[in-house]
Design an enzyme around this catalytic site. Structure first.
Site, mmCIF file in Angstrom:
data_model
loop_
_atom_site.group_PDB
_atom_site.id
_atom_site.type_symbol
_atom_site.label_atom_id
_atom_site.label_comp_id
_atom_site.label_asym_id
_atom_site.label_seq_id
_atom_site.Cartn_x
_atom_site.Cartn_y
_atom_site.Cartn_z
ATOM 1 N N SER B 148 64.516 67.314 48.853
ATOM 2 C CA SER B 148 64.662 66.638 47.564
ATOM 3 C C SER B 148 65.944 65.798 47.554
ATOM 4 O O SER B 148 66.057 64.887 48.366
ATOM 5 C CB SER B 148 64.621 67.684 46.444
ATOM 6 O OG SER B 148 64.449 67.072 45.189
ATOM 7 N N HIS B 190 59.280 64.060 46.376
ATOM 8 C CA HIS B 190 58.275 64.412 45.350
ATOM 9 C C HIS B 190 57.340 63.208 45.164
ATOM 10 O O HIS B 190 56.980 62.860 44.039
ATOM 11 C CB HIS B 190 58.941 64.748 44.008
ATOM 12 C CG HIS B 190 59.962 65.839 44.081
ATOM 13 N ND1 HIS B 190 59.604 67.180 44.024
ATOM 14 C CD2 HIS B 190 61.312 65.818 44.217
ATOM 15 C CE1 HIS B 190 60.718 67.924 44.115
ATOM 16 N NE2 HIS B 190 61.758 67.124 44.226
ATOM 17 N N GLU B 217 55.848 66.598 48.311
ATOM 18 C CA GLU B 217 56.351 67.968 48.205
ATOM 19 C C GLU B 217 55.749 68.845 49.307
ATOM 20 O O GLU B 217 54.638 68.605 49.773
ATOM 21 C CB GLU B 217 56.008 68.539 46.830
ATOM 22 C CG GLU B 217 56.772 67.809 45.725
ATOM 23 C CD GLU B 217 56.479 68.346 44.323
ATOM 24 O OE1 GLU B 217 55.681 69.285 44.194
ATOM 25 O OE2 GLU B 217 57.062 67.799 43.373
#
Lengths: 310, 310
Positions: B148, B190, B217
């Protein structure tokens, strides 16, 4: 005057009409404004010849055809159109009925509403009315509009159904036979709003022969046959071209995600306007001539192609 | 043994290490499995040298660093790792502290958690610890993982913030200076789940120098420097390459949607594996050699480039 004279005059008038207009397609991604500015419907009316034009509305895609007609009846009336009517087709029998065919045969604008493109094709595909629509477009330069299901139905290979997954998926989308006003393309609608890029890539991965066209809501791809294109409305038109891609789609199992290398993507926001080289005027000169990128030129040449009545 | 001898031995050992490993980056799109199969974290541990490896976890991106550490402490313990520790950096002072730098200097794996990439860079960007990370990767072939925010932080030009709109938008995304383990790319995470293609196209439209990498993800782009790449996990990696596109982005106003013609798009689902020509083995031969499409080869050459410590 003899019948032959009449025919000659009719043919001359027809030729004159064809010279004036090449015919337009107004391909709308659904959700076009029907109450306020109505930019897209307004353009459809203009391209049909203005408020005096004869416009027919085909609601056969919809399971609530009468409600659908009410909506467009009001919208076209609000735009000052006086000669619009509902072509209420409930069966293939209706679509071969002379009365309805005559309605199409002298229409200036033909509008197909949303609903389900499979339902629309089940009713009109391959009927005399289908042929009359082609004649109206190609011989008289009529304007054909379609929104949502009515947009998808315009190409020869029609996106019939398929889920919009997070990723492209082999075997997740099925095609059907559409009306064939356009060839070598497949059209999806509600495109950005329903996140359908993966779905369109699923089609292109398995059918690289087809260029994918994704049209946003309240957005129209306007095609003037033989001349050029324009994007009208609020959103954008996305084009995915897999003709030169590499993929392993033939080797993977159904429901797997294919590897896709070198898909060409174009994004044409509202206001984009491209003319074929030699067809530009001042308004349409952007991207014209030697400056037009080759992949766009190829897209343009295909989508503006004046296909004969087949 | 003289100090000089010791240095010589140390240098020889270092050279030996470099010969053994080129260093890996494990760039994770967030939401990696931390409880079940843990395919991605398992790969990170393997590439760090296995359960005996010394692994440090940098939580500086997170505002809940201790909770974050608890999660990874458990996950790495469940994978049999015994020498993992929390590098708890709360300030740039911490990131210049000799004790922490020594921790990085002999780590086999360095993992950066999620949070906010701007916070991470504010704490470690340009510090001695930053330099120690580059040395670990480039001189000793350590493995650097990031998820992330920790993934976004890996490139030299870092996607700092920006909304994911329905369409690309001029001026909607801002870049910052990232850690620079990779150059000429920008990383988003994401990716499919948060529908970020438009956001990545917004960056590429204004920065065609950068290739956009979107990572889903529970999916990782694993880069072996000088050798090749592999996609691990559940989703896909999307690459958008605007180097040869045409666009009007320079002419439109802020918040308008640019026209983009001929963006190249690649989709690499989990299981994709590409080696630079001359570096393939049986497992990695797919797409290798003359069959590899040029745009992919160029992507591969850039992303596996063994950039020096700058």
């Amino acid at each position: 005057m003899t019948a032959q004279d009449k025919n000659a005059i009719a043919l001359a008038e027809q030729a004159d009409q064809v010279a004036k207009s090449h015919g337009h397609l107004v391909i709308i991604g659904g959700g076009e404004d029907k109450q306020n500015d109505m930019a897209i419907l307004k353009r459809f009316v203009e391209l049909s010849g203005g408020p005096g034009a004869k416009i027919v509305v085909i609601t056969a895609a919809s399971s609530v055809a009468v409600n659908m007609w009410d909506t467009y009846d009001r919208a076209f009336a609000d735009l000052g159109v006086t000669r619009h009517s509902h072509l209420h087709l409930q069966s293939r029998h209706d679509a071969n009925d002379d009365r309805h065919i005559r309605d199409v045969a002298d229409a200036d604008g033909i509008f197909m509403t949303g609903g389900d493109q499979k339902r629309l094709l089940a009713v009109i595909g391959g009927t005399a009315l289908d042929t009359a629509m082609h004649a109206a477009l190609k011989l008289r330069g009529a304007c054909i509009g379609g929104t949502s299901a009515g947009a998808s139905a315009m190409s020869g290979h029609m996106l019939a159904q398929g889920r919009a997954e997070l990723h492209p998926e082999k075997g997740s989308v099925s095609l059907g036979a559409g009306l064939g006003f356009l060839h070598k393309v497949v059209i999806d609608q509600h495109f950005s709003e329903r996140q359908r890029l993966s779905r369109l890539l699923s089609v292109v991965a398995q059918n690289p022969y087809l260029q994918g066209i994704g049209i946003d809501e309240d957005t129209a791809l306007v095609v003037e046959r033989g001349v050029g294109i324009e994007v009208v409305g609020q959103g954008a038109v996305t084009i995915v071209d897999g003709r030169t891609m590499s993929t392993n789609v033939a080797e993977i199992a159904n429901h797997e995600t294919p590897e896709l290398i070198d898909v060409r993507l174009h994004l044409l926001p509202a206001g984009s306007k491209y003319a074929l080289p030699g067809n530009s005027d001042d308004d349409a000169s952007r991207g014209d001539g030697p400056r037009m990128p080759q992949p766009l030129l190829e897209f343009l040449e295909n989508i503006t192609k004046r296909n004969p009545i087949s």
